[in-house]
Scaffold this motif. Structure first.
Motif, mmCIF file in Angstrom:
data_model
loop_
_atom_site.group_PDB
_atom_site.id
_atom_site.type_symbol
_atom_site.label_atom_id
_atom_site.label_comp_id
_atom_site.label_asym_id
_atom_site.label_seq_id
_atom_site.Cartn_x
_atom_site.Cartn_y
_atom_site.Cartn_z
ATOM 1 N N SER A 106 0.825 -1.205 0.000
ATOM 2 C CA SER A 106 0.000 0.000 0.000
ATOM 3 C C SER A 106 0.864 1.262 0.000
ATOM 4 O O SER A 106 0.544 2.250 -0.668
ATOM 5 C CB SER A 106 -0.918 0.012 1.229
ATOM 6 O OG SER A 106 -0.162 -0.038 2.426
ATOM 7 N N THR A 164 -9.579 -2.539 -3.346
ATOM 8 C CA THR A 164 -10.187 -1.236 -3.043
ATOM 9 C C THR A 164 -11.447 -1.056 -3.898
ATOM 10 O O THR A 164 -11.624 -1.741 -4.905
ATOM 11 C CB THR A 164 -9.202 -0.097 -3.351
ATOM 12 O OG1 THR A 164 -8.960 -0.040 -4.773
ATOM 13 C CG2 THR A 164 -7.875 -0.317 -2.638
ATOM 14 N N VAL A 215 -9.181 5.593 -0.085
ATOM 15 C CA VAL A 215 -8.093 4.622 0.067
ATOM 16 C C VAL A 215 -7.129 5.066 1.171
ATOM 17 O O VAL A 215 -6.748 4.268 2.036
ATOM 18 C CB VAL A 215 -7.340 4.434 -1.267
ATOM 19 C CG1 VAL A 215 -6.055 3.626 -1.058
ATOM 20 C CG2 VAL A 215 -8.231 3.733 -2.277
ATOM 21 N N GLN A 218 -8.695 4.697 4.624
ATOM 22 C CA GLN A 218 -8.719 3.304 5.058
ATOM 23 C C GLN A 218 -7.333 2.832 5.496
ATOM 24 O O GLN A 218 -7.202 2.103 6.482
ATOM 25 C CB GLN A 218 -9.237 2.414 3.922
ATOM 26 C CG GLN A 218 -10.707 2.632 3.567
ATOM 27 C CD GLN A 218 -11.625 2.302 4.736
ATOM 28 O OE1 GLN A 218 -12.199 3.182 5.364
ATOM 29 N NE2 GLN A 218 -11.776 1.032 5.020
#
Length: 230
Positions: A106, A164, A215, A218
């Motif tokens: 990520s 996602t 995104v 999160q």
């Protein structure tokens, strides 16, 4: 008494310089960017003085505003703000998460997202494509380079993107494609051309901003939850 007063002044100056040094060197690149900016401004000032180009320097800082049409360029301004938001969100979240998870998928995704969006933002804000076309480079070649970069980006991060809610990202890419194709085709109708090129771009940037906000939110939330467990 005089020497004591001088000593106190030197001590205060030393403390002040230490405070400046502490604050300036704590933030990465702060000193470098400040020095570079001052040097550029100094060079512009000398150039304007020698060549009598003060009005040219003034135009570099002039506001793009038309008093007769205050709404002129408002949607372009909104597009630039949305593009900047996406870059800032990705860059900031990358800076936060890389402290604990520098090699996570990520974090790498956010880094390359910020890099790609930053290149597109600079191109749009400073009209780099227009400048390159004036230098003789075809728009098709430039757009092919951008398309190749986007393809490699999606190819390398597709596994992560699938985890996602990627529909806004897909919609943004589709809208960007319409915008770039319209720029090449160039419709005869001015209104239709503006809607297909600039309208689709604005909508694409809105979807990008919403996607990366979600995104990044999160990822930061997941990071905090893991920190609480540990």
């Amino acid at each position: 008494m005089k020497h004591r007063h001088l000593f106190e002044k030197n001590y205060q100056l030393s403390k002040f310089l230490e405070l400046i040094k502490k604050h300036f060197f704590t933030v990465p690149f702060l000193v470098g960017f400040n020095i570079l900016t001052v040097l550029i401004f100094g060079w512009l000032s000398v150039y304007a003085k020698i060549n009598n180009q003060g009005d040219g320097v003034e135009r570099l800082f002039s506001d793009p505003f038309n008093i007769w049409f205050p709404y002129e360029g408002i949607l372009t301004g909104i597009s630039e703000v949305l593009g900047c938001i996406s870059v800032a969100i990705c860059a900031f979240t990358f800076g936060v998460l890389r402290q604990k998870e520098p090699r996570s998928r990520s974090v790498i995704f956010l880094f390359f997202s910020a890099l790609l969006l930053g290149v597109l933002y600079v191109d749009d804000s400073f009209r780099m494509t227009l400048i390159l076309t004036r230098l003789g480079i075809s728009k098709k070649i430039i757009y092919l380079c951008y398309a190749s970069g986007i393809f490699l980006y999606i190819y390398n991060f597709w596994r992560y993107i699938k985890t996602t809610p990627y529909l806004p990202l897909v919609a943004a890419l589709f809208l960007f494609a319409i915008s770039r194709l319209e720029d090449i085709v160039n419709s005869r109708s001015i209104g239709l051309h503006a809607m297909l090129e600039d309208g689709t771009k604005l909508l694409a940037l809105l979807n990008l901003a919403l996607y990366f906000w979600h995104v990044c939110h999160q990822e930061v939330w997941r990071h905090f939850q893991q920190s609480e467990k540990n």
